[in-house]
Design a protein around this motif. Structure first.
Motif, PDB file in Angstrom:
ATOM      1  N   PHE A   1     -14.981  -1.329  16.543  1.00 64.50           N
ATOM      2  CA  PHE A   1     -14.967  -2.525  16.168  1.00 64.50           C
ATOM      3  C   PHE A   1     -14.332  -3.701  16.922  1.00 64.50           C
ATOM      4  O   PHE A   1     -13.467  -3.309  17.667  1.00 64.50           O
ATOM      5  CB  PHE A   1     -14.214  -2.703  14.679  1.00 64.50           C
ATOM      6  N   GLU A   2     -14.852  -4.733  16.998  1.00 64.38           N
ATOM      7  CA  GLU A   2     -14.192  -5.944  17.702  1.00 64.38           C
ATOM      8  C   GLU A   2     -12.866  -6.047  16.876  1.00 64.38           C
ATOM      9  O   GLU A   2     -12.503  -5.802  15.790  1.00 64.38           O
ATOM     10  CB  GLU A   2     -15.020  -7.265  17.417  1.00 64.38           C
ATOM     11  N   PRO A   3     -11.650  -6.663  17.716  1.00 64.69           N
ATOM     12  CA  PRO A   3     -10.760  -6.890  16.892  1.00 64.69           C
ATOM     13  C   PRO A   3     -10.973  -7.886  15.619  1.00 64.69           C
ATOM     14  O   PRO A   3     -11.619  -8.675  15.561  1.00 64.69           O
ATOM     15  CB  PRO A   3      -9.860  -7.987  18.082  1.00 64.69           C
ATOM     16  N   ASN A   4      -9.988  -7.749  14.709  1.00 64.04           N
ATOM     17  CA  ASN A   4     -10.017  -8.511  13.476  1.00 64.04           C
ATOM     18  C   ASN A   4     -11.229  -8.471  12.718  1.00 64.04           C
ATOM     19  O   ASN A   4     -11.522  -9.394  11.974  1.00 64.04           O
ATOM     20  CB  ASN A   4      -9.566  -9.960  13.674  1.00 64.04           C
ATOM     21  N   MET A   5     -12.084  -7.400  12.819  1.00 64.17           N
ATOM     22  CA  MET A   5     -13.392  -6.923  12.003  1.00 64.17           C
ATOM     23  C   MET A   5     -13.128  -6.251  10.848  1.00 64.17           C
ATOM     24  O   MET A   5     -13.937  -6.278   9.775  1.00 64.17           O
ATOM     25  CB  MET A   5     -14.216  -6.122  12.929  1.00 64.17           C
TER      26      MET A   5
ATOM     27  N   CYS B   1     -12.807  -3.910   0.813  1.00 63.91           N
ATOM     28  CA  CYS B   1     -11.755  -3.520  -0.124  1.00 63.91           C
ATOM     29  C   CYS B   1     -10.451  -3.489   0.498  1.00 63.91           C
ATOM     30  O   CYS B   1      -9.464  -3.775  -0.401  1.00 63.91           O
ATOM     31  CB  CYS B   1     -12.106  -1.877  -0.307  1.00 63.91           C
ATOM     32  N   ASP B   2     -10.339  -3.642   1.860  1.00 66.85           N
ATOM     33  CA  ASP B   2      -8.870  -3.581   2.318  1.00 66.85           C
ATOM     34  C   ASP B   2      -8.328  -4.922   2.194  1.00 66.85           C
ATOM     35  O   ASP B   2      -6.979  -5.207   2.123  1.00 66.85           O
ATOM     36  CB  ASP B   2      -8.874  -3.334   3.914  1.00 66.85           C
ATOM     37  N   VAL B   3      -9.110  -5.952   1.953  1.00 69.82           N
ATOM     38  CA  VAL B   3      -8.769  -7.277   1.800  1.00 69.82           C
ATOM     39  C   VAL B   3      -8.273  -7.868   0.487  1.00 69.82           C
ATOM     40  O   VAL B   3      -7.039  -8.189   0.601  1.00 69.82           O
ATOM     41  CB  VAL B   3      -9.788  -8.537   2.338  1.00 69.82           C
ATOM     42  N   GLY B   4      -9.029  -7.698  -0.378  1.00 67.40           N
ATOM     43  CA  GLY B   4      -8.636  -8.220  -1.643  1.00 67.40           C
ATOM     44  C   GLY B   4      -8.490  -7.241  -2.571  1.00 67.40           C
ATOM     45  O   GLY B   4      -7.825  -7.377  -3.547  1.00 67.40           O
ATOM     46  N   ILE B   5      -9.785  -6.337  -3.035  1.00 70.39           N
ATOM     47  CA  ILE B   5      -9.650  -5.481  -3.852  1.00 70.39           C
ATOM     48  C   ILE B   5      -8.426  -4.445  -4.020  1.00 70.39           C
ATOM     49  O   ILE B   5      -7.831  -4.525  -5.172  1.00 70.39           O
ATOM     50  CB  ILE B   5     -10.959  -4.675  -3.950  1.00 70.39           C
ATOM     51  N   ILE B   6      -8.116  -3.879  -3.006  1.00 72.28           N
ATOM     52  CA  ILE B   6      -7.085  -2.876  -3.029  1.00 72.28           C
ATOM     53  C   ILE B   6      -5.668  -3.745  -3.149  1.00 72.28           C
ATOM     54  O   ILE B   6      -4.839  -3.302  -3.614  1.00 72.28           O
ATOM     55  CB  ILE B   6      -7.013  -2.239  -1.807  1.00 72.28           C
ATOM     56  N   HIS B   7      -5.535  -4.894  -2.601  1.00 70.35           N
ATOM     57  CA  HIS B   7      -4.483  -5.820  -2.596  1.00 70.35           C
ATOM     58  C   HIS B   7      -4.298  -6.359  -4.111  1.00 70.35           C
ATOM     59  O   HIS B   7      -3.278  -6.218  -4.693  1.00 70.35           O
ATOM     60  CB  HIS B   7      -4.607  -7.060  -1.705  1.00 70.35           C
ATOM     61  N   CYS B   8      -5.337  -6.576  -4.890  1.00 68.85           N
ATOM     62  CA  CYS B   8      -5.217  -6.974  -6.101  1.00 68.85           C
ATOM     63  C   CYS B   8      -4.788  -5.812  -7.049  1.00 68.85           C
ATOM     64  O   CYS B   8      -3.885  -5.970  -7.815  1.00 68.85           O
ATOM     65  CB  CYS B   8      -6.565  -7.556  -6.532  1.00 68.85           C
ATOM     66  N   PHE B   9      -5.535  -4.551  -6.683  1.00 66.45           N
ATOM     67  CA  PHE B   9      -5.017  -3.427  -7.558  1.00 66.45           C
ATOM     68  C   PHE B   9      -3.635  -3.093  -7.313  1.00 66.45           C
ATOM     69  O   PHE B   9      -2.868  -2.925  -8.145  1.00 66.45           O
ATOM     70  CB  PHE B   9      -5.972  -2.221  -7.078  1.00 66.45           C
ATOM     71  N   LYS B  10      -3.228  -3.130  -6.137  1.00 70.02           N
ATOM     72  CA  LYS B  10      -1.712  -2.789  -5.811  1.00 70.02           C
ATOM     73  C   LYS B  10      -0.670  -3.710  -6.492  1.00 70.02           C
ATOM     74  O   LYS B  10       0.298  -3.436  -7.106  1.00 70.02           O
ATOM     75  CB  LYS B  10      -1.443  -2.813  -4.339  1.00 70.02           C
TER      76      LYS B  10
ATOM     77  N   THR C   1     -18.063 -10.811   3.336  1.00 66.81           N
ATOM     78  CA  THR C   1     -18.572  -9.658   4.183  1.00 66.81           C
ATOM     79  C   THR C   1     -19.813 -10.368   4.852  1.00 66.81           C
ATOM     80  O   THR C   1     -20.449 -10.111   6.072  1.00 66.81           O
ATOM     81  CB  THR C   1     -18.852  -8.386   3.847  1.00 66.81           C
ATOM     82  N   GLN C   2     -20.595 -11.251   4.174  1.00 67.10           N
ATOM     83  CA  GLN C   2     -22.004 -11.816   4.261  1.00 67.10           C
ATOM     84  C   GLN C   2     -22.980 -10.496   4.742  1.00 67.10           C
ATOM     85  O   GLN C   2     -23.932 -10.807   5.576  1.00 67.10           O
ATOM     86  CB  GLN C   2     -21.902 -12.650   5.646  1.00 67.10           C
ATOM     87  N   ILE C   3     -22.658  -9.499   4.085  1.00 62.49           N
ATOM     88  CA  ILE C   3     -23.834  -8.150   4.070  1.00 62.49           C
ATOM     89  C   ILE C   3     -24.755  -8.531   2.871  1.00 62.49           C
ATOM     90  O   ILE C   3     -24.472  -8.714   1.845  1.00 62.49           O
ATOM     91  CB  ILE C   3     -23.100  -7.158   3.682  1.00 62.49           C
TER      92      ILE C   3
END
Length: 84
Positions: free
Chosen positions: A8-12, A19-28, A81-83
């Motif tokens: 991956f490119e840096p910061n991708m 999930c790494d950005v918001g979902i897991i952070h919120c859960f933790k 993610t814009q997927i």
């Protein structure tokens, strides 16, 4: 085997693993809040080892934390993610 690995490119990470950005952070954050609440309750009850949590209690705190993660939080992370 015809396999090609492309890094991956840096910061991708935030784009390909939302999930790494918001979902897991919120859960933790919710789990930590539940854990702190539990330790305070044990301290007020006069328990000696307030940080010890058995497996059932830990699973109940995790279940409660997951229930607290809103659908909007999950949707926002995937929208980021814009997927399509």
């Amino acid at each position: 085997m015809n396999m090609q690995i492309e890094p991956f490119e840096p910061n991708m990470t935030s784009f390909v693993q939302p999930c790494d950005v918001g979902i897991i952070h919120c859960f933790k954050a919710l789990y930590c809040c539940n854990y702190c609440s539990c330790t305070l309750d044990l301290d007020e009850a006069g328990e000696q080892n307030i940080y010890k949590v058995d497996l059932l209690k830990g699973m109940m705190m995790a279940s409660s934390a997951w229930a607290g993660v809103s659908k909007d939080t999950i949707k926002h992370c995937w929208d980021h993610t814009q997927i399509q």
